[in-house]
Scaffold this motif. Structure first.
Motif, PDB file in Angstrom:
ATOM      1  N   THR A   1       0.400 -21.761  -8.903  1.00  0.00           N
ATOM      2  CA  THR A   1      -0.101 -22.103  -7.570  1.00  0.00           C
ATOM      3  C   THR A   1      -1.398 -21.347  -7.333  1.00  0.00           C
ATOM      4  OG1 THR A   1       2.089 -22.545  -6.641  1.00  0.00           O
ATOM      5  CG2 THR A   1       0.348 -21.966  -5.087  1.00  0.00           C
ATOM      6  N   VAL A   2      -2.418 -22.062  -6.894  1.00  0.00           N
ATOM      7  CA  VAL A   2      -3.729 -21.483  -6.621  1.00  0.00           C
ATOM      8  C   VAL A   2      -3.999 -21.529  -5.128  1.00  0.00           C
ATOM      9  CG1 VAL A   2      -6.221 -21.777  -6.934  1.00  0.00           C
ATOM     10  CG2 VAL A   2      -4.675 -22.055  -8.885  1.00  0.00           C
ATOM     11  N   VAL A   3      -4.439 -20.415  -4.578  1.00  0.00           N
ATOM     12  CA  VAL A   3      -4.794 -20.330  -3.161  1.00  0.00           C
ATOM     13  C   VAL A   3      -6.248 -19.889  -3.055  1.00  0.00           C
ATOM     14  CG1 VAL A   3      -4.331 -19.173  -0.966  1.00  0.00           C
ATOM     15  CG2 VAL A   3      -2.437 -19.830  -2.451  1.00  0.00           C
ATOM     16  N   GLU A   4      -7.082 -20.716  -2.446  1.00  0.00           N
ATOM     17  CA  GLU A   4      -8.494 -20.404  -2.305  1.00  0.00           C
ATOM     18  C   GLU A   4      -8.725 -19.446  -1.134  1.00  0.00           C
ATOM     19  OE1 GLU A   4     -10.618 -21.307  -4.479  1.00  0.00           O
ATOM     20  OE2 GLU A   4      -9.335 -22.693  -5.585  1.00  0.00           O
ATOM     21  N   PRO A   5      -9.859 -18.745  -1.107  1.00  0.00           N
ATOM     22  CA  PRO A   5     -10.162 -17.848   0.002  1.00  0.00           C
ATOM     23  C   PRO A   5     -10.078 -18.577   1.338  1.00  0.00           C
ATOM     24  CG  PRO A   5     -11.729 -17.520  -1.773  1.00  0.00           C
ATOM     25  CD  PRO A   5     -10.910 -18.725  -2.139  1.00  0.00           C
ATOM     26  N   GLY A   6      -9.332 -18.005   2.272  1.00  0.00           N
ATOM     27  CA  GLY A   6      -9.169 -18.605   3.587  1.00  0.00           C
ATOM     28  C   GLY A   6      -7.973 -19.509   3.718  1.00  0.00           C
ATOM     29  N   ASP A   7      -7.326 -19.854   2.600  1.00  0.00           N
ATOM     30  CA  ASP A   7      -6.188 -20.778   2.633  1.00  0.00           C
ATOM     31  C   ASP A   7      -4.909 -20.048   2.265  1.00  0.00           C
ATOM     32  OD1 ASP A   7      -7.944 -22.760   3.262  1.00  0.00           O
ATOM     33  OD2 ASP A   7      -8.155 -23.483   1.219  1.00  0.00           O
ATOM     34  N   GLU A   8      -4.544 -19.042   3.071  1.00  0.00           N
ATOM     35  CA  GLU A   8      -3.417 -18.179   2.743  1.00  0.00           C
ATOM     36  C   GLU A   8      -2.097 -18.951   2.683  1.00  0.00           C
ATOM     37  OE1 GLU A   8      -4.219 -17.898   7.175  1.00  0.00           O
ATOM     38  OE2 GLU A   8      -5.417 -17.699   5.357  1.00  0.00           O
ATOM     39  N   LEU A   9      -1.126 -18.381   1.958  1.00  0.00           N
ATOM     40  CA  LEU A   9       0.148 -19.047   1.723  1.00  0.00           C
ATOM     41  C   LEU A   9       1.249 -18.007   1.577  1.00  0.00           C
ATOM     42  CD1 LEU A   9       1.115 -22.044   1.029  1.00  0.00           C
ATOM     43  CD2 LEU A   9       1.159 -21.255  -1.336  1.00  0.00           C
ATOM     44  N   PRO A  10       2.434 -18.234   2.176  1.00  0.00           N
ATOM     45  CA  PRO A  10       3.557 -17.320   1.946  1.00  0.00           C
ATOM     46  C   PRO A  10       4.136 -17.525   0.550  1.00  0.00           C
ATOM     47  CG  PRO A  10       4.245 -19.128   3.368  1.00  0.00           C
ATOM     48  CD  PRO A  10       2.770 -19.304   3.146  1.00  0.00           C
ATOM     49  N   VAL A  11       4.418 -16.423  -0.153  1.00  0.00           N
ATOM     50  CA  VAL A  11       4.934 -16.525  -1.523  1.00  0.00           C
ATOM     51  C   VAL A  11       6.082 -15.547  -1.712  1.00  0.00           C
ATOM     52  CG1 VAL A  11       2.706 -17.238  -2.450  1.00  0.00           C
ATOM     53  CG2 VAL A  11       3.302 -14.822  -2.445  1.00  0.00           C
ATOM     54  N   GLN A  12       6.978 -15.880  -2.643  1.00  0.00           N
ATOM     55  CA  GLN A  12       8.084 -15.006  -3.005  1.00  0.00           C
ATOM     56  C   GLN A  12       7.627 -14.070  -4.127  1.00  0.00           C
ATOM     57  OE1 GLN A  12      11.011 -18.523  -3.321  1.00  0.00           O
ATOM     58  NE2 GLN A  12      12.318 -16.719  -3.136  1.00  0.00           N
ATOM     59  N   THR A  13       7.657 -12.774  -3.877  1.00  0.00           N
ATOM     60  CA  THR A  13       7.180 -11.826  -4.883  1.00  0.00           C
ATOM     61  C   THR A  13       8.197 -11.581  -5.983  1.00  0.00           C
ATOM     62  OG1 THR A  13       7.969  -9.938  -3.579  1.00  0.00           O
ATOM     63  CG2 THR A  13       5.696 -10.671  -3.209  1.00  0.00           C
ATOM     64  N   CYS A  14       9.475 -11.946  -5.748  1.00  0.00           N
ATOM     65  CA  CYS A  14      10.508 -11.655  -6.748  1.00  0.00           C
ATOM     66  C   CYS A  14      10.523 -12.654  -7.889  1.00  0.00           C
ATOM     67  CB  CYS A  14      11.885 -11.594  -6.093  1.00  0.00           C
ATOM     68  SG  CYS A  14      12.513 -13.191  -5.530  1.00  0.00           S
ATOM     69  N   VAL A  15       9.929 -13.833  -7.704  1.00  0.00           N
ATOM     70  CA  VAL A  15       9.993 -14.864  -8.738  1.00  0.00           C
ATOM     71  C   VAL A  15       8.610 -15.314  -9.190  1.00  0.00           C
ATOM     72  CG1 VAL A  15      12.254 -15.725  -8.035  1.00  0.00           C
ATOM     73  CG2 VAL A  15      10.183 -16.697  -7.000  1.00  0.00           C
ATOM     74  N   ASN A  16       7.557 -14.636  -8.715  1.00  0.00           N
ATOM     75  CA  ASN A  16       6.203 -15.006  -9.102  1.00  0.00           C
ATOM     76  C   ASN A  16       5.484 -13.812  -9.726  1.00  0.00           C
ATOM     77  OD1 ASN A  16       5.484 -17.864  -8.154  1.00  0.00           O
ATOM     78  ND2 ASN A  16       6.515 -17.002  -6.352  1.00  0.00           N
ATOM     79  N   ALA A  17       4.640 -14.101 -10.714  1.00  0.00           N
ATOM     80  CA  ALA A  17       3.793 -13.101 -11.353  1.00  0.00           C
ATOM     81  C   ALA A  17       2.341 -13.483 -11.132  1.00  0.00           C
ATOM     82  CB  ALA A  17       4.090 -13.016 -12.852  1.00  0.00           C
ATOM     83  N   VAL A  18       1.442 -12.494 -11.209  1.00  0.00           N
ATOM     84  CA  VAL A  18       0.030 -12.781 -11.035  1.00  0.00           C
ATOM     85  C   VAL A  18      -0.465 -13.630 -12.215  1.00  0.00           C
ATOM     86  CG1 VAL A  18      -0.660 -10.638 -12.183  1.00  0.00           C
ATOM     87  CG2 VAL A  18      -2.237 -11.741 -10.588  1.00  0.00           C
ATOM     88  N   ALA A  19      -1.382 -14.552 -11.918  1.00  0.00           N
ATOM     89  CA  ALA A  19      -1.949 -15.424 -12.945  1.00  0.00           C
ATOM     90  C   ALA A  19      -3.464 -15.414 -12.830  1.00  0.00           C
ATOM     91  CB  ALA A  19      -1.397 -16.846 -12.815  1.00  0.00           C
ATOM     92  N   GLY A  20      -4.047 -14.273 -13.089  1.00  0.00           N
ATOM     93  CA  GLY A  20      -5.491 -14.111 -12.969  1.00  0.00           C
ATOM     94  C   GLY A  20      -5.816 -12.985 -12.005  1.00  0.00           C
ATOM     95  N   SER A  21      -5.553 -13.229 -10.721  1.00  0.00           N
ATOM     96  CA  SER A  21      -5.682 -12.203  -9.681  1.00  0.00           C
ATOM     97  C   SER A  21      -5.053 -12.753  -8.422  1.00  0.00           C
ATOM     98  CB  SER A  21      -7.160 -11.847  -9.427  1.00  0.00           C
ATOM     99  OG  SER A  21      -7.838 -12.942  -8.823  1.00  0.00           O
ATOM    100  N   CYS A  22      -4.649 -11.850  -7.524  1.00  0.00           N
ATOM    101  CA  CYS A  22      -4.161 -12.299  -6.229  1.00  0.00           C
ATOM    102  C   CYS A  22      -4.286 -11.158  -5.225  1.00  0.00           C
ATOM    103  CB  CYS A  22      -2.729 -12.821  -6.290  1.00  0.00           C
ATOM    104  SG  CYS A  22      -1.468 -11.595  -6.652  1.00  0.00           S
ATOM    105  N   ASP A  23      -4.569 -11.537  -3.983  1.00  0.00           N
ATOM    106  CA  ASP A  23      -4.663 -10.595  -2.869  1.00  0.00           C
ATOM    107  C   ASP A  23      -3.498 -10.841  -1.925  1.00  0.00           C
ATOM    108  OD1 ASP A  23      -7.009  -9.877  -4.058  1.00  0.00           O
ATOM    109  OD2 ASP A  23      -8.327 -10.646  -2.481  1.00  0.00           O
ATOM    110  N   LEU A  24      -2.728  -9.780  -1.645  1.00  0.00           N
ATOM    111  CA  LEU A  24      -1.541  -9.903  -0.811  1.00  0.00           C
ATOM    112  C   LEU A  24      -1.704  -9.084   0.468  1.00  0.00           C
ATOM    113  CD1 LEU A  24       1.218  -9.513  -3.543  1.00  0.00           C
ATOM    114  CD2 LEU A  24       0.273 -11.632  -2.629  1.00  0.00           C
ATOM    115  N   GLU A  25      -1.163  -9.605   1.549  1.00  0.00           N
ATOM    116  CA  GLU A  25      -1.235  -8.923   2.840  1.00  0.00           C
ATOM    117  C   GLU A  25      -0.096  -7.907   2.936  1.00  0.00           C
ATOM    118  OE1 GLU A  25      -0.343 -10.777   6.852  1.00  0.00           O
ATOM    119  OE2 GLU A  25      -2.510 -11.001   6.790  1.00  0.00           O
ATOM    120  N   LEU A  26      -0.262  -6.800   2.233  1.00  0.00           N
ATOM    121  CA  LEU A  26       0.737  -5.744   2.194  1.00  0.00           C
ATOM    122  C   LEU A  26       0.034  -4.386   2.135  1.00  0.00           C
ATOM    123  CD1 LEU A  26       3.725  -6.605  -0.161  1.00  0.00           C
ATOM    124  CD2 LEU A  26       3.815  -5.983   2.261  1.00  0.00           C
TER     125      LEU A  26
END
Length: 386
Positions: free
Chosen positions: A361-386
């Motif tokens: 799943t790809v999320v572009e800048p400005g198009d935030e999305l809720p994701v499950q951290t327990c079943v997903n791994a980074v695929a390039g880079s990702c910024d999380l609101e944490l």
């Protein structure tokens, strides 16, 4: 914000799929296609909700989806997609946008598009009652826009998010309004015109396009102008050159007195902000900026926890939840106690891979999305609101 995305397992490699009359025409074809999906599901490990998704993907309580029901050419490189949303759709305010998620070559891409249909759900501009509409223009190297313009077909299911954005008209509307747009920047304004034109006393529209044939919604805009409801000025690059905002004194002599909404490429918006500021009326200008398309998925990569100011490198097989905890980030989680979705956080941008299915799943800048951290791994880079 939509419910968390939960991707479903796909059949194991080599597992046979039933082929039950894939090309049967008419109503029979719909029944056959539905039967085929159910047959395929019987050979695939699913949870109960998945079976309901196969039968009625637009039902209440499901993740918000929509089905494309019509694809209408607007210009040589722009189309309007008419979509029937699921029963969880909450409506919109004219001028707002919606995020669309579509799978392309195994990767789910999310993009934001302005809504152009009637907010009250009634038919307008040939859009059926209960449907929503977006218009997209293919841009060079734009993976999603080119896919939607050239390959989208009626019947395609897309993921949807609820409408958002504040590029909207106030109530009551200003006495005098100017819309300044270029290219597909006309789309949020068309949403306002279709919904509010009868409420606006004095409306001017300046629209920029390379040629006359590139003007999206040209006939509709011209019909508004012919009826005296809209003062329309077209700036065509091949005839007038790129718009010099000094020409506003000629095109719309009283532009300084008008509340202005502008949408289009960055160059136009930067110039407009400077022009309005130099006139001392920056507070009368409202802008909607297109977001860049930058994210490319990869294998493993960098996770940035924005609120914690922590960045870690993780491989493509480590759940984001574990990578964050190993770095000392306080990660929300109820997974280990059997509480599903307790680990959901907002991804601001980047790419992730579902460890259960391999789907990206790809999320572009400005198009935030809720994701499950327990079943997903980074695929390039990702910024999380944490």
């Amino acid at each position: 914000m939509s419910a968390p995305t939960v991707d479903r397992p796909t059949p194991a490699a080599g597992m046979p799929r039933a082929r039950l009359g894939a090309h049967a025409p008419g109503p029979l074809g719909g029944v056959v296609r539905g039967a085929r999906r159910v047959a395929e599901a019987l050979a695939t490990p699913l949870v109960p909700a998945d079976y309901l998704d196969l039968i009625d993907p637009l039902r209440s309580g499901a993740e918000l989806r929509g089905r494309i029901v019509d694809v209408r050419p607007e210009t040589a490189d722009a189309v309007t997609l008419v979509i029937r949303p699921g029963r969880g759709w909450l409506g919109h305010v004219p001028g707002q946008y919606i995020r669309i998620g579509i799978d392309i070559d195994g990767v789910r891409h999310w993009r934001a598009y302005s809504l152009t249909h009637r907010a009250d759900g009634s038919p307008a501009a040939g859009i059926p009652a209960g449907c929503i509409a977006i218009t997209t223009k293919a841009i060079p190297d734009g993976r999603v826009s080119n896919h939607l313009v050239t390959r989208a077909r009626p019947g395609t299911l897309v993921m949807l998010d609820q409408a958002t954005g504040d590029f909207t008209l106030p109530s009551p509307a200003p006495a005098k309004v100017l819309f300044l747009t270029a290219g597909s920047g006309i789309t949020p304004v068309m949403g306002m015109l279709r919904n509010h034109l009868d409420e606006l006393c004095d409306v001017a529209q300046v629209h920029c396009a390379p040629t006359a044939s590139d003007v999206i919604f040209a006939s509709e805009l011209q019909s508004y102008a012919a009826s005296g409801r809209l003062a329309l000025a077209l700036n065509l690059d091949d005839e007038h050159g790129v718009l010099d905002l000094q020409r506003l004194d000629t095109l719309v002599p009283d532009w300084r007195e008008r509340e202005t909404w502008t949408c289009g490429p960055t160059g136009l918006l930067d110039a407009a902000e400077a022009h309005w500021a130099s006139a001392g009326i920056a507070d009368r200008l409202h802008t909607e900026r297109f977001r860049p398309t930058l994210v490319e998925p990869g294998e493993g990569g960098e996770i940035t926890f924005l609120a914690s100011d922590v960045t870690v490198d993780a491989d493509g097989g480590t759940p984001i939840l574990d990578a964050g905890e190993d770095a000392g980030v306080l990660m929300p989680s109820g997974c280990r106690m059997g509480i599903c979705f307790g680990c959901v956080v907002t991804m601001r941008q980047g790419a992730i891979r579902d460890l259960r299915t391999g789907e990206v799943t790809v999320v572009e800048p400005g198009d935030e999305l809720p994701v499950q951290t327990c079943v997903n791994a980074v695929a390039g880079s990702c910024d999380l609101e944490l």
